[in-house]
Design a protein around this motif. Structure first.
Motif, PDB file in Angstrom:
ATOM      1  N   LYS A 174       0.832  -1.204   0.000  1.00  0.00           N
ATOM      2  CA  LYS A 174       0.000   0.000   0.000  1.00  0.00           C
ATOM      3  C   LYS A 174       0.868   1.256   0.000  1.00  0.00           C
ATOM      4  CE  LYS A 174      -3.767   2.355   2.297  1.00  0.00           C
ATOM      5  NZ  LYS A 174      -4.776   2.356   3.312  1.00  0.00           N
ATOM      6  N   GLU A 175       1.946   1.271   0.790  1.00  0.00           N
ATOM      7  CA  GLU A 175       2.835   2.429   0.831  1.00  0.00           C
ATOM      8  C   GLU A 175       3.521   2.658  -0.519  1.00  0.00           C
ATOM      9  OE1 GLU A 175       4.540   2.808   5.310  1.00  0.00           O
ATOM     10  OE2 GLU A 175       5.057   0.959   4.238  1.00  0.00           O
ATOM     11  N   ILE A 176       3.932   1.585  -1.164  1.00  0.00           N
ATOM     12  CA  ILE A 176       4.570   1.689  -2.479  1.00  0.00           C
ATOM     13  C   ILE A 176       3.565   2.194  -3.506  1.00  0.00           C
ATOM     14  CG2 ILE A 176       5.624   0.358  -4.349  1.00  0.00           C
ATOM     15  CD1 ILE A 176       6.832  -1.436  -2.108  1.00  0.00           C
ATOM     16  N   PHE A 177       2.356   1.638  -3.481  1.00  0.00           N
ATOM     17  CA  PHE A 177       1.301   2.071  -4.403  1.00  0.00           C
ATOM     18  C   PHE A 177       0.990   3.552  -4.208  1.00  0.00           C
ATOM     19  CE2 PHE A 177      -3.211   2.726  -5.395  1.00  0.00           C
ATOM     20  CZ  PHE A 177      -3.213   2.363  -6.733  1.00  0.00           C
ATOM     21  N   GLU A 178       0.844   3.985  -2.959  1.00  0.00           N
ATOM     22  CA  GLU A 178       0.516   5.384  -2.670  1.00  0.00           C
ATOM     23  C   GLU A 178       1.632   6.331  -3.112  1.00  0.00           C
ATOM     24  OE1 GLU A 178      -2.414   6.620  -1.748  1.00  0.00           O
ATOM     25  OE2 GLU A 178      -3.227   4.594  -1.720  1.00  0.00           O
ATOM     26  N   ALA A 179       2.893   5.936  -2.929  1.00  0.00           N
ATOM     27  CA  ALA A 179       4.019   6.770  -3.360  1.00  0.00           C
ATOM     28  C   ALA A 179       4.026   6.917  -4.882  1.00  0.00           C
ATOM     29  CB  ALA A 179       5.338   6.174  -2.878  1.00  0.00           C
ATOM     30  N   ALA A 180       3.781   5.821  -5.589  1.00  0.00           N
ATOM     31  CA  ALA A 180       3.744   5.872  -7.051  1.00  0.00           C
ATOM     32  C   ALA A 180       2.555   6.695  -7.528  1.00  0.00           C
ATOM     33  CB  ALA A 180       3.663   4.451  -7.618  1.00  0.00           C
ATOM     34  N   LYS A 181       1.402   6.474  -6.925  1.00  0.00           N
ATOM     35  CA  LYS A 181       0.185   7.204  -7.302  1.00  0.00           C
ATOM     36  C   LYS A 181       0.361   8.704  -7.072  1.00  0.00           C
ATOM     37  CE  LYS A 181      -3.935   6.959  -5.081  1.00  0.00           C
ATOM     38  NZ  LYS A 181      -5.132   6.328  -4.526  1.00  0.00           N
ATOM     39  N   LYS A 182       0.968   9.070  -5.954  1.00  0.00           N
ATOM     40  CA  LYS A 182       1.200  10.478  -5.638  1.00  0.00           C
ATOM     41  C   LYS A 182       2.054  11.139  -6.722  1.00  0.00           C
ATOM     42  CE  LYS A 182       3.504  13.355  -2.199  1.00  0.00           C
ATOM     43  NZ  LYS A 182       4.363  13.324  -1.020  1.00  0.00           N
ATOM     44  N   GLN A 183       3.049  10.426  -7.217  1.00  0.00           N
ATOM     45  CA  GLN A 183       3.938  10.975  -8.237  1.00  0.00           C
ATOM     46  C   GLN A 183       3.190  11.289  -9.533  1.00  0.00           C
ATOM     47  OE1 GLN A 183       7.253  11.694  -7.753  1.00  0.00           O
ATOM     48  NE2 GLN A 183       7.146  12.674  -9.737  1.00  0.00           N
ATOM     49  N   PHE A 184       2.228  10.436  -9.901  1.00  0.00           N
ATOM     50  CA  PHE A 184       1.510  10.621 -11.158  1.00  0.00           C
ATOM     51  C   PHE A 184       0.236  11.452 -11.029  1.00  0.00           C
ATOM     52  CE2 PHE A 184       4.265   7.165 -12.363  1.00  0.00           C
ATOM     53  CZ  PHE A 184       4.565   7.474 -13.680  1.00  0.00           C
ATOM     54  N   ALA A 185      -0.189  11.746  -9.807  1.00  0.00           N
ATOM     55  CA  ALA A 185      -1.459  12.447  -9.587  1.00  0.00           C
ATOM     56  C   ALA A 185      -1.517  13.806 -10.274  1.00  0.00           C
ATOM     57  CB  ALA A 185      -1.734  12.600  -8.093  1.00  0.00           C
ATOM     58  N   GLU A 186      -0.395  14.495 -10.392  1.00  0.00           N
ATOM     59  CA  GLU A 186      -0.383  15.797 -11.042  1.00  0.00           C
ATOM     60  C   GLU A 186      -0.348  15.681 -12.561  1.00  0.00           C
ATOM     61  OE1 GLU A 186       2.699  18.263  -9.472  1.00  0.00           O
ATOM     62  OE2 GLU A 186       2.072  17.932  -7.402  1.00  0.00           O
TER      63      GLU A 186
END
Length: 92
Positions: free
Chosen positions: A6-18
């Protein structure tokens, strides 16, 4: 270094959110591997993007589809920071 999926997914998702609309892009975590020598996670994600080649004269089986799946490789350190984004290729 212990990071949950979940932490890895959230870090990756945060990077692409913008860059992309996460809710509409079908953002997926495809592959994860911890690289001991680099002390970082090697992660592959994918998402849907509007097919820019749709209706083009280029002959492709997939050129008629409205969306194409894009794959990207990321490197995430122990602080959950993305330290690199790369073109994804299955060859190493």
């Amino acid at each position: 270094m212990e990071l949950s999926l979940k932490e890895i997914f959230e870090a990756a998702k945060k990077q692409f959110a913008e860059l992309i609309n996460i809710q509409e892009s079908d953002f997926r975590l495809e592959q994860i591997e911890f690289k001991k020598e680099e002390k970082a996670w090697d992660v592959v994600v994918s998402y849907l993007q509007e097919n820019k080649n749709r209706g083009s004269s280029a002959v492709s089986v997939f050129s008629f589809l409205p969306y194409e799946r894009i794959y990207k490789r990321l490197k995430i350190d122990e602080n959950k920071e993305v330290v690199g984004i790369y073109m994804f290729s299955e060859s190493k």
